[in-house]
Design a protein around this motif. Sequence first.
Motif, PDB file in Angstrom:
ATOM      1  N   ASP A   1      39.404  34.886  30.255  1.00 22.58           N
ATOM      2  CA  ASP A   1      38.042  34.898  30.804  1.00 22.58           C
ATOM      3  C   ASP A   1      38.081  34.996  32.330  1.00 22.58           C
ATOM      4  O   ASP A   1      37.270  35.702  32.938  1.00 22.58           O
ATOM      5  N   LYS A   2      39.023  34.284  32.936  1.00 27.11           N
ATOM      6  CA  LYS A   2      39.143  34.313  34.395  1.00 27.11           C
ATOM      7  C   LYS A   2      39.585  35.704  34.866  1.00 27.11           C
ATOM      8  O   LYS A   2      39.075  36.221  35.875  1.00 27.11           O
ATOM      9  N   LEU A   3      40.503  36.319  34.127  1.00 27.08           N
ATOM     10  CA  LEU A   3      40.947  37.669  34.479  1.00 27.08           C
ATOM     11  C   LEU A   3      39.795  38.661  34.325  1.00 27.08           C
ATOM     12  O   LEU A   3      39.584  39.517  35.202  1.00 27.08           O
ATOM     13  N   ASP A   4      39.045  38.538  33.244  1.00 27.41           N
ATOM     14  CA  ASP A   4      37.911  39.435  33.026  1.00 27.41           C
ATOM     15  C   ASP A   4      36.866  39.271  34.119  1.00 27.41           C
ATOM     16  O   ASP A   4      36.279  40.261  34.588  1.00 27.41           O
TER      17      ASP A   4
ATOM     18  N   ILE B   1      46.138  34.971  42.499  1.00 23.93           N
ATOM     19  CA  ILE B   1      45.191  34.182  41.703  1.00 23.93           C
ATOM     20  C   ILE B   1      45.920  33.311  40.682  1.00 23.93           C
ATOM     21  O   ILE B   1      46.779  33.778  39.931  1.00 23.93           O
ATOM     22  N   GLU B   2      45.574  32.053  40.681  1.00 19.87           N
ATOM     23  CA  GLU B   2      46.122  31.108  39.711  1.00 19.87           C
ATOM     24  C   GLU B   2      45.217  31.040  38.483  1.00 19.87           C
ATOM     25  O   GLU B   2      44.001  31.263  38.572  1.00 19.87           O
ATOM     26  N   GLY B   3      45.821  30.731  37.343  1.00 13.39           N
ATOM     27  CA  GLY B   3      45.021  30.496  36.151  1.00 13.39           C
ATOM     28  C   GLY B   3      44.689  31.711  35.325  1.00 13.39           C
ATOM     29  O   GLY B   3      43.913  31.622  34.370  1.00 13.39           O
ATOM     30  N   ILE B   4      45.256  32.877  35.675  1.00 10.18           N
ATOM     31  CA  ILE B   4      45.099  34.044  34.814  1.00 10.18           C
ATOM     32  C   ILE B   4      46.297  34.099  33.870  1.00 10.18           C
ATOM     33  O   ILE B   4      47.279  33.377  34.061  1.00 10.18           O
TER      34      ILE B   4
END
Length: 311
Positions: A161-164, A270-273
């Motif tokens: 979701d974060k990547l999207d 970016i962290e968290g992807i």
Amino acid sequence: MNRKNKWIIYGIGLSLLLGGCMNMDNANGNGVDEQKEPSKEMEKQLVSVQNYKGEGYTLPNGEEMDKIAEDNKDEVESAVKSFFKENYKTDIKVHNIVGNEDGATVFVESIGRLHYYTYAIVPIDIDTKKIHGDKVFSEEGQVEDGIKGGLYRLIFQEQFDKLDSYFKDLVSEGEVVGKTEESLQNVGGTGYMTPYYFISTFNNDESIKPVFDIFVKNPEADIEELKSAYVEGSFSPENLLINVRLFMEDKDASPSEEIFKRVANDLERIEGIPKGSYSLYLNDNKVYKDSFTGEKENSLSRGHGNYIVKN
């Protein structure tokens, strides 16, 4: 030629066509692909990515089979739906049928919580025009790859979701775009796909294998059971490829070095992807309508040998 070998060669060719030529990563890392300049004939096949929905996509020597398949569309669709239900316990929606040399390639989308695009092949006897619905098959590993990619998306929902969200925000700025949803449906066929990237997995990925085994036995398995089956300690970024494919929004613009570097830096930062190996292509605005590829001589790329690796 032996029929089995013929299908193997055909399958390899189709794999190269589907999904924007996933194996064309530039071995030298950043920079321009070392590809021949398109001929005038090839340039006639170019169409703006915003307008492309799959029209004009072809497979070698498939014209006559295409007509036969269209005349028997209901039978072809029924055979493919039965194939996925019987072999993968999956309901699918048929989006497009394209003739190939020995039958029809049918592009489908899974229905349900696990989402992916793939295809199956329906053999046709060209002399009798008989549809061999009992002999439908898929290229080895193709559907399995789609299922595994969909499972990664399912059990790592927050990260994806974060990547999207990142790509949606990037596109909202008005400089780059992705592929249309219709093109993914009609000629995508490369597993889990979004307008901006597609996922590739590998047979030796031991981390997702237990999840896959549970799912194929019971597609209704609880999400927590699937998450618990994932073997985090066996994960290797090289076994999960996230193949990013972006295009310039301006129909006359060349790929921007500035945007390319920015996206590459963002993905590194970016962290968290999702964890994995990211390839990145920034193309001009056009795709080849007969093959759904956007990579050209002027494309900027970062891939094999220089992936963006997220551990």
